[in-house]
Design an enzyme around this catalytic site. Structure first.
Site, PDB file in Angstrom:
ATOM      1  N   GLY A  80       0.822  -1.196   0.000  1.00 61.23           N
ATOM      2  CA  GLY A  80       0.000   0.000   0.000  1.00 61.23           C
ATOM      3  C   GLY A  80       0.856   1.246   0.000  1.00 61.23           C
ATOM      4  O   GLY A  80       2.087   1.169  -0.091  1.00 61.23           O
ATOM      5  N   ASP A 137     -11.920   3.113  12.819  1.00 64.53           N
ATOM      6  CA  ASP A 137     -11.571   2.973  11.404  1.00 64.53           C
ATOM      7  C   ASP A 137     -12.133   1.671  10.833  1.00 64.53           C
ATOM      8  O   ASP A 137     -11.422   0.900  10.197  1.00 64.53           O
ATOM      9  CB  ASP A 137     -10.056   3.015  11.238  1.00 64.53           C
ATOM     10  CG  ASP A 137      -9.646   3.374   9.807  1.00 64.53           C
ATOM     11  OD1 ASP A 137     -10.533   3.635   8.986  1.00 64.53           O
ATOM     12  OD2 ASP A 137      -8.439   3.390   9.521  1.00 64.53           O
TER      13      ASP A 137
END
Length: 317
Positions: A58, A174
């Site tokens: 990522g 989150d």
């Protein structure tokens, strides 16, 4: 950075004291709860971070697959090495470790250890062979309706534990497909506690609040704790409602629409109940949102109804 910072955050101390009141060693220091790896160890375990071992990549870092001995048994682990520490933030890294080394639940990703040698920021956690829910939602073959429902129940159980199963309510902050990992049996595991916060325990009709000096950005999700400076455990419920919507949508050119193929797998009663649960979680008024324990029970009932309908359908064929 060093382990001294992490120990201090736990209230522990690496030095001894002559005072009798300080002779007890803290029971929740980092070195007792997880393993501190040296950079040399992790280089050896990952073949010097060989690209053939990459299992995920990522904007902030790369995850490598490795095998280590845990309690005398060889287990696969994921070694997540942050390559942009300044962008990611030491506070997020530290927070992630502090929370995950203390929390233990079947629906939370287990922390194995960390490495902070030479300013490295590396986290070692259990390996999830099926990757993230985000990856699985839009790949082929697609997840069945029943599988998605089972995943939603697992996530609800994890959140229920965070909100009610610890001494103080923990706000994950989150919840999104990208932070939900799937093990070999498709059991969902909540991960990334970098923006998580502790708050006083709250009851359904008494939403406790905790003021934060700031709200930090999340890694990979579309939002983090809304845009408000006031954080509540019901923000997790709202995010869970969005997750329920994600689970029944298909992504077409970044526009979410209901996946009609999934609707065809549901009974009308289950579809109605599922939407009622999602809408209640997404209520604009936080006080109107249910607690995750109630959501968990409703989803389990929904699964039971679906399984009964499937059995009756088979018997009629």
């Amino acid at each position: 950075m060093g382990i001294g910072i992490l120990i201090k955050c736990f209230g522990g101390s690496s030095s001894s004291s002559s005072s009798s009141s300080s002779t007890k060693q803290p029971s929740t220091t980092v070195e007792y709860l997880c393993r501190r790896f040296s950079l040399a160890e992790l280089r050896k375990l990952t073949g010097d971070f060989d690209r053939s071992r990459i299992i995920g990549e990522g904007p902030y870092g790369v995850a490598y697959r490795a095998s280590i001995s845990v309690n005398g048994q060889i287990e696969d682990v994921a070694v997540k090495r942050l390559r942009q520490p300044e962008a990611y933030g030491i506070s997020l890294y530290k927070n992630d470790i502090l929370f995950t080394c203390q929390l233990h639940h079947p629906n939370l990703l287990s922390l194995v250890g960390f490495c902070d040698d030479n300013n490295e920021m590396i986290v070692v956690h259990e390996y999830a062979p099926n990757g993230s829910l985000f990856d699985k939602l839009y790949e082929s073959p697609r997840l069945s309706w029943k599988r998605r429902l089972e995943i939603s129940i697992g996530v609800a159980r994890g959140l229920h534990y965070l909100h009610s199963g610890t001494k103080r309510t923990i706000i994950h902050g989150d919840i999104a497909p990208i932070t939900i990992m799937l093990d070999e049996n498709w059991v969902p595991k909540l991960s990334f506690f970098g923006v998580s916060k502790k708050a006083p325990k709250s009851k359904a009709k008494d939403v406790k609040r905790k003021e934060l000096e700031s709200v930090e950005g999340s890694v990979g999700s579309r939002k983090c704790l809304r845009v408000t400076n006031e954080v509540m455990h019901k923000s997790d419920v709202d995010s869970f409602g969005e997750l329920l919507v994600d689970l029944i949508c298909q992504n077409t050119s970044f526009n979410n629409t209901i996946d009609e193929r999934l609707v065809a797998e549901m009974t009308e009663e289950c579809w109605k109940l599922y939407m009622e649960i999602a809408e209640s979680c997404l209520s604009k008024d936080p006080n109107e949102r249910p607690d995750m324990g109630d959501v968990e029970v409703q989803l389990e009932r929904l699964l039971q109804l679906q399984e009964e309908a499937d059995t009756n359908h088979v018997l009629l064929i």
